[in-house]
Write a protein that holds these residues in place. Structure first.
Motif, PDB file in Angstrom:
ATOM      1  N   ASN A  99       0.644  -1.348   0.443  1.00 55.55           N
ATOM      2  CA  ASN A  99      -0.062   0.099  -0.232  1.00 55.55           C
ATOM      3  C   ASN A  99       1.272   0.869  -0.179  1.00 55.55           C
ATOM      4  OD1 ASN A  99      -3.424  -0.452   0.377  1.00 55.55           O
ATOM      5  ND2 ASN A  99      -2.193  -2.067   1.704  1.00 55.55           N
ATOM      6  N   GLU A 101       0.828   5.751  -1.195  1.00 58.33           N
ATOM      7  CA  GLU A 101       0.723   7.344  -1.354  1.00 58.33           C
ATOM      8  C   GLU A 101       1.621   7.371  -2.478  1.00 58.33           C
ATOM      9  OE1 GLU A 101      -1.303   9.220   1.626  1.00 58.33           O
ATOM     10  OE2 GLU A 101       0.614   9.094   2.723  1.00 58.33           O
ATOM     11  N   ARG A 120      -3.634   0.729  -3.722  1.00 62.70           N
ATOM     12  CA  ARG A 120      -4.543   0.149  -2.643  1.00 62.70           C
ATOM     13  C   ARG A 120      -4.768  -1.075  -2.788  1.00 62.70           C
ATOM     14  NH1 ARG A 120      -5.246  -3.028   1.314  1.00 62.70           N
ATOM     15  NH2 ARG A 120      -7.432  -1.983   3.207  1.00 62.70           N
ATOM     16  N   ASN A 121      -4.062  -2.591  -1.957  1.00 61.91           N
ATOM     17  CA  ASN A 121      -3.438  -3.997  -2.337  1.00 61.91           C
ATOM     18  C   ASN A 121      -4.440  -4.970  -0.834  1.00 61.91           C
ATOM     19  OD1 ASN A 121      -2.632  -3.857  -4.730  1.00 61.91           O
ATOM     20  ND2 ASN A 121      -0.705  -4.631  -4.584  1.00 61.91           N
ATOM     21  N   ASN A 122      -5.144  -5.258  -1.469  1.00 62.46           N
ATOM     22  CA  ASN A 122      -5.419  -6.269   0.194  1.00 62.46           C
ATOM     23  C   ASN A 122      -4.896  -8.057   0.343  1.00 62.46           C
ATOM     24  OD1 ASN A 122      -7.954  -4.898   1.064  1.00 62.46           O
ATOM     25  ND2 ASN A 122      -8.591  -4.257  -0.960  1.00 62.46           N
ATOM     26  N   CYS A 169      -9.303   5.638  -2.113  1.00 66.18           N
ATOM     27  CA  CYS A 169      -8.759   5.126  -1.076  1.00 66.18           C
ATOM     28  C   CYS A 169     -10.051   5.577   0.261  1.00 66.18           C
ATOM     29  CB  CYS A 169      -7.630   4.247  -0.344  1.00 66.18           C
ATOM     30  SG  CYS A 169      -7.760   3.770   0.876  1.00 66.18           S
ATOM     31  N   ASN A 184      -4.129   1.271   7.424  1.00 65.51           N
ATOM     32  CA  ASN A 184      -3.326   1.980   6.327  1.00 65.51           C
ATOM     33  C   ASN A 184      -3.411   3.239   7.556  1.00 65.51           C
ATOM     34  OD1 ASN A 184      -1.377   0.066   5.195  1.00 65.51           O
ATOM     35  ND2 ASN A 184      -3.495  -0.788   4.744  1.00 65.51           N
ATOM     36  N   TRP A 186      -2.858   6.634   6.550  1.00 69.73           N
ATOM     37  CA  TRP A 186      -3.388   7.405   5.016  1.00 69.73           C
ATOM     38  C   TRP A 186      -2.930   8.671   5.068  1.00 69.73           C
ATOM     39  CZ3 TRP A 186      -2.121   4.531   0.489  1.00 69.73           C
ATOM     40  CH2 TRP A 186      -2.988   3.301   0.536  1.00 69.73           C
ATOM     41  N   ALA A 190      -4.091   9.403  -1.304  1.00 67.93           N
ATOM     42  CA  ALA A 190      -4.525   7.676  -1.782  1.00 67.93           C
ATOM     43  C   ALA A 190      -5.817   8.019  -3.032  1.00 67.93           C
ATOM     44  CB  ALA A 190      -4.943   6.642  -0.737  1.00 67.93           C
ATOM     45  N   SER A 278     -12.523   0.706  -3.459  1.00 75.56           N
ATOM     46  CA  SER A 278     -12.260  -1.171  -3.266  1.00 75.56           C
ATOM     47  C   SER A 278     -13.359  -1.472  -3.810  1.00 75.56           C
ATOM     48  CB  SER A 278     -12.962  -0.848  -1.492  1.00 75.56           C
ATOM     49  OG  SER A 278     -13.513  -0.928  -1.014  1.00 75.56           O
TER      50      SER A 278
END
Length: 443
Positions: A99, A101, A120-122, A169, A184, A186, A190, A278
């Protein structure tokens, strides 16, 4: 280095010495307290303004108008950028999953370059991707004619469109909530607004047939859970069918005329702009047309949900008392100049940035140099297309030397304005649309 590009110099030792003499001092140094991104919009008593002016090494001309307790933006230290293949200047907040920014001053382009688009990875992105063999399956309870498409099929069967679409995000700005919210941390970076190329989602859905009882569209991607368990989804969200059917909702294979970067969803992703990013699934493999609200991973509260009614900071909120986030709130960002510069007070200073408002348009953006006591209008451009951000620009002139903050405040077409301070607290720190502010030393 010119005066207009010199950063504000703040002496760490001096700040700690000042803080050690401050009757409000606890066991935390002033620098550490004020540079911590979690508390960067903390609060300061009026009696400490003299100490702040001394620490800054300059006067604060509009100190009397400074909202009680607001810590100067100059104390919001930026983290150093980290190296990510294909990216430039991004700051990593987490490395598993990745993740990262983008600092506000690197978001000055009208169209966000690929190397500046936030991550922004999950889960963990797939490896050894072959776009020639990649397939997208469409099915679900409310899909009349399930089908599977290659990327070549999508390009051959449906109209190709290119749209500039803004993604943010849902937790952008989370670092400013007090008490701290989980996730996170941020700050402001983001967000981005690249040019996506693909096909309209509704064209594909109509081809497959959508029954009258359709309620929601859900997605599944090819990323894997951070645990490595192939039975677990890292994230599987979606949107109501009405949002899926908008002209601007697309299945994209290109970003700014190039393959989508791996961390942003290569080779295929969903883009439903104006809502939390998301909902715009990456590494897209499967779409399901549901006869109910999608029940995939991170669809249940507290994920991407906020309290139905305002709550006291730090409260525990039952899931039934929360709602899924849909359209994002009105917001703006100062992208020029960079926070922390020095500027000749005898010269006008150009200020510009972007503004957006979820599903809505921005009607005006205002600037303040006196902590929100008075506001100046800016020139606001129209969006390139619906759901793209809007460029604004103006100038300010400082009446004397000293420390100033330039605040930006956007208003949407419904008359809804950004708040000057962090809005209502929620457990996951979503939807912070407080005014962005930059620090300037007028010399």
């Amino acid at each position: 280095m010119s005066k207009s590009s010199q950063p504000v110099s703040i002496n760490r030792t001096g700040i700690n010495q000042l803080y050690s003499k401050n009757p409000l001092a606890t066991d935390v140094s002033l620098w550490d307290r004020y540079s911590d991104p979690i508390t960067r919009r903390g609060f300061l008593k009026k009696g400490s303004l003299m100490a702040m002016a001394s620490a800054l090494g300059m006067s604060i001309p509009f100190a009397a108008r400074m909202p009680a307790g607001l810590i100067p933006a100059a104390f919001a230290a930026e983290n150093a950028p980290s190296k990510i293949t294909g990216k430039d200047g991004l700051v990593i907040l987490n490395d598993r999953p990745v993740n990262a920014e983008t600092p506000a001053h690197l978001l000055d382009d009208d169209i966000t370059p690929n190397q500046r688009m936030f991550i922004r990875n999950n889960g963990i992105p797939p490896l050894n991707i072959d776009p020639e063999t990649w397939t997208l399956e469409i099915s679900g309870e409310s899909c009349l004619r399930p089908a599977s498409f290659s990327i070549a099929d999508l390009r051959a069967r449906f109209e190709e469109v290119s749209l500039q679409l803004q993604l943010e995000c849902g937790g952008n700005g989370r670092s400013e909530f007090v008490p701290a919210a989980s996730g996170n941390q941020w700050t402001t970076g983001a967000v981005g607004c690249p040019l996506f190329t693909g096909v309209r989602l509704r064209d594909v859905l109509n081809y497959c047939g959508v029954s009258e009882d359709a309620v929601y569209l859900g997605y599944y991607g090819a990323d894997t859970h951070t645990s490595g368990n192939p039975e677990l989804d890292s994230i599987s969200r979606g949107v109501p069918i009405a949002k899926a059917m908008e002209r601007e909702s697309i299945i994209a294979w290109a970003m700014n005329g190039e393959d989508i970067p791996l961390h942003n969803g290569f080779p295929l992703r969903l883009v439903c702009a104006g809502w939390p990013a998301s909902v715009s699934g990456k590494w897209l493999k499967h779409l399901v047309v549901r006869d109910r609200i999608h029940d995939g991973e991170k669809m249940s509260a507290p994920s991407y949900s906020v309290p139905i009614v305002p709550v006291a900071p730090g409260s525990r909120i039952p899931g039934d008392d929360m709602r899924i986030i849909e359209s994002m709130p009105v917001k703006s960002l100062v992208t020029f100049p960079r926070s922390g510069i020095s500027h000749d007070f005898r010269q006008r200073m150009t200020v510009r940035g972007h503004a957006w408002a979820g599903d809505n348009q921005v009607s005006a953006v205002f600037l303040s140099i006196d902590f929100g006591a008075t506001w100046l209008p800016t020139a606001l451009a129209t969006a390139a297309n619906r759901l793209a951000w809007q460029r604004w620009e103006s100038w300010v002139q400082f009446p004397e030397t000293g420390y100033y903050e330039v605040w930006a405040r956007a208003v949407d077409e419904r008359g809804v304005s950004q708040p000057m301070v962090v809005p209502g607290w929620n457990p996951r720190g979503y939807l912070n649309n407080a005014c962005h502010r930059i620090a300037v030393q007028a010399v």
